[in-house]
Design an enzyme around this catalytic site. Sequence first.
Site, PDB file in Angstrom:
ATOM      1  CG  HIS A 166      63.569  20.945  59.916  1.00 48.51           C
ATOM      2  ND1 HIS A 166      63.054  20.587  59.045  1.00 48.51           N
ATOM      3  CD2 HIS A 166      64.406  22.035  59.462  1.00 48.51           C
ATOM      4  CE1 HIS A 166      63.503  21.270  57.884  1.00 48.51           C
ATOM      5  NE2 HIS A 166      64.237  22.204  58.040  1.00 48.51           N
ATOM      6  CG  HIS A 216      68.979  29.381  53.777  1.00 51.75           C
ATOM      7  ND1 HIS A 216      67.893  29.674  52.953  1.00 51.75           N
ATOM      8  CD2 HIS A 216      68.499  28.404  54.335  1.00 51.75           C
ATOM      9  CE1 HIS A 216      66.970  28.983  53.218  1.00 51.75           C
ATOM     10  NE2 HIS A 216      67.251  27.865  54.142  1.00 51.75           N
TER      11      HIS A 216
END
Length: 723
Positions: A96, A264
């Site tokens: 992020h 993920h």
Amino acid sequence: MNKEVTGGCPFAHGGNTSTENSVTKWWPKALNLDILNQHGARTNPMDLDYDHRAAVKALDHEAVKADVKALLVDSQEWWPADWGHYGGLMIRLAWHSAGSYRMGDGRGGAGSGNIRFAPLNSWPDNASLDKARRLLWPAKKKYGNALSWADLIVLAGTLSYESMGLKTFGYGFGRADIWGPETDINWGFENEWLADSANRYGDLDEPSTMYNPLASVHMGLIYVNPEGVNGVPDPARTALHVRETFARMAMNDEETAALTCGGHTVGKAHGGGDHANIGSEPEATGVDAQGLGWANPGQDAKAADAFTSGIEGAWTYDPTKWDMGYFDYLFNYEWELTKSPAGAHQWKPVDMPESAKPVDASDPSIRRDPMMTDADMAMKVDPVYNEICQKFMADPAYFADTFARAWFKLTHRDMGPKSNYLGPDVPAEVLIWQDPIPAGSTSYDVDAVKAKIAASDLSAVELIATAWDSARTYRGSDKRGGANGARIRLAPQKDWMGNEPQRLAKVLAVLEQIASDTGASVADVIVLAGNVGLEQSIKAAGQGTAVPFAPGRGDATDEMTDADSFSVLEPLADGFRNFQKEQYAVGPEELMLDRAQLLGLTGAEMTVLLGGLRVLGVNYGDSKHGVFTDREGQLTNDFFVNLTDMGNSWHPVAGESTFEIRDRSSGAVKWTATSADLVFGSNSILRAYAEVYAQDDNAEKFVRDFVAAWTKVMNADRFDLQA
């Protein structure tokens, strides 16, 4: 009647600094120059002689890595680790931090540690990443100045993958922290987190119509909405927005799929409780919270009860191990829509046996449903992404390598060329997205080159304009562009409208021959040519200031240049040459301010450069707007003298975006101008600078300051001089 007031506080309580009470509140059309002064010496707590690159080189890199790896498995009761491993959290922090980068203007990204400050530290998408930074504090505290937050954040994510079994591609130290929020970045115009996506698009069904330079689909998100476009699940539609968003981060389809699937493969999302119980973001909390936000009173020191996105669950059977588990789940099961305990849309597997499910992040005796987001389902539904995933599944080693390279690109893209990377793990391979430039010669005779340039038929205007156009592409945001490499002679730059291709081709034909004859690089000759033109103009004005020059630039080739990625550097406007490709919603002066900030200029440097370039006559297309002098071609302070002369008056031209400067007595038109010219007399701060250069005692200072600012622009991308 005077009334004595007692008990009042003598302080303004933000009255002079807060958004609601700032100058721009009272006068919203005023040009805000704050972006030119954000990261100056006044905000930096380091000593003036502190050399960050030298400090990083002296850092014990292996000790840092060992300490960070140990920290990853040292679970803390105040914020316990999922399955005893902070890898997923640290990967999300690094991701992020880097994921705010967008190619359009090069802003955002992991290179400055900006996730420590608002608004990024309080974006909904960054919920609870404040905890990750606090968990890293012992390492930051121990290694001090040499280990920047920017470096530490990316290192923690990279080492997390390594500790989970991925062979990473490499890592480069060398990022320097900023010390305040980057208010120059336009994250969008919405006043509400996660506002309707339609606010960002001309047509929400055409993702390419997202307004530039934005890349994320909502205010407060890094990429796309994990629940679907505008929160409505539809994997096929989500895939189109995933593709556009990642393309704006310079990622192709294969890199996008690798990052989504590899990102993920480890960790989990957190949304196991009622969102209504979660506290405010960090910037909205009281002093007792000490900068921590999103308080979760029901967590009870359980990792499984943490709150981040509102989506709940892991993507794989073993979320602390790099493997092919993501693909096993996504493609070997059918998935149906459901909602998390926090009420977020997500997908759950159909008929998955209990033994195939991952265990709870806190209690290994409990098994939990895995989940997929709408963006994950897009990897299965979209035919292009599906084909890529099939390729990955057939060759796990290829998937791991593709992901490792994409992760490296994601976390290093905004560091600029490879020469900025430090430490023992910098990959030997040179990548095209690093905009490689070969080393240039320093052994040629500089004076001989200058003599050949001076003896050519090229005018000073042609020499100066070409050097400026070559250097002005530099962006301090991601350290791309600039004069080094001489890419102005390559596609696409040679054909840009703002570079006046016909004039450019004429000049380059002469300068390339001089480079060939003397052994100098074309890049060096272009900059030297600008210096020669300046010295001629300075001499014509009766002064003798020499323009500094540092040889050593190299020449890039077409093979070293990703032409598509350079298209975003095209100057659509350049106030320094009074150029605009077309009319825009914002004024020329605002576009000029943006370019000045990307070039790393201060307000005073922007002022002196524009005034000098005007009187030199280097406007685009030989326009006379702003050429306030009868000595065009001489480097004088006439622009400022005449701008501040009260014998003149200033008048807008009806139906046009230009102005006339008239003699106040006779009414005769003396000059014409754009708002990029007149703002230096109308804006109170810029006028203060203009008055300095208009003074009778500062004619020589003007030339000195112009030459210094010019040299700064010419050397902006000379990272070899900064080592």
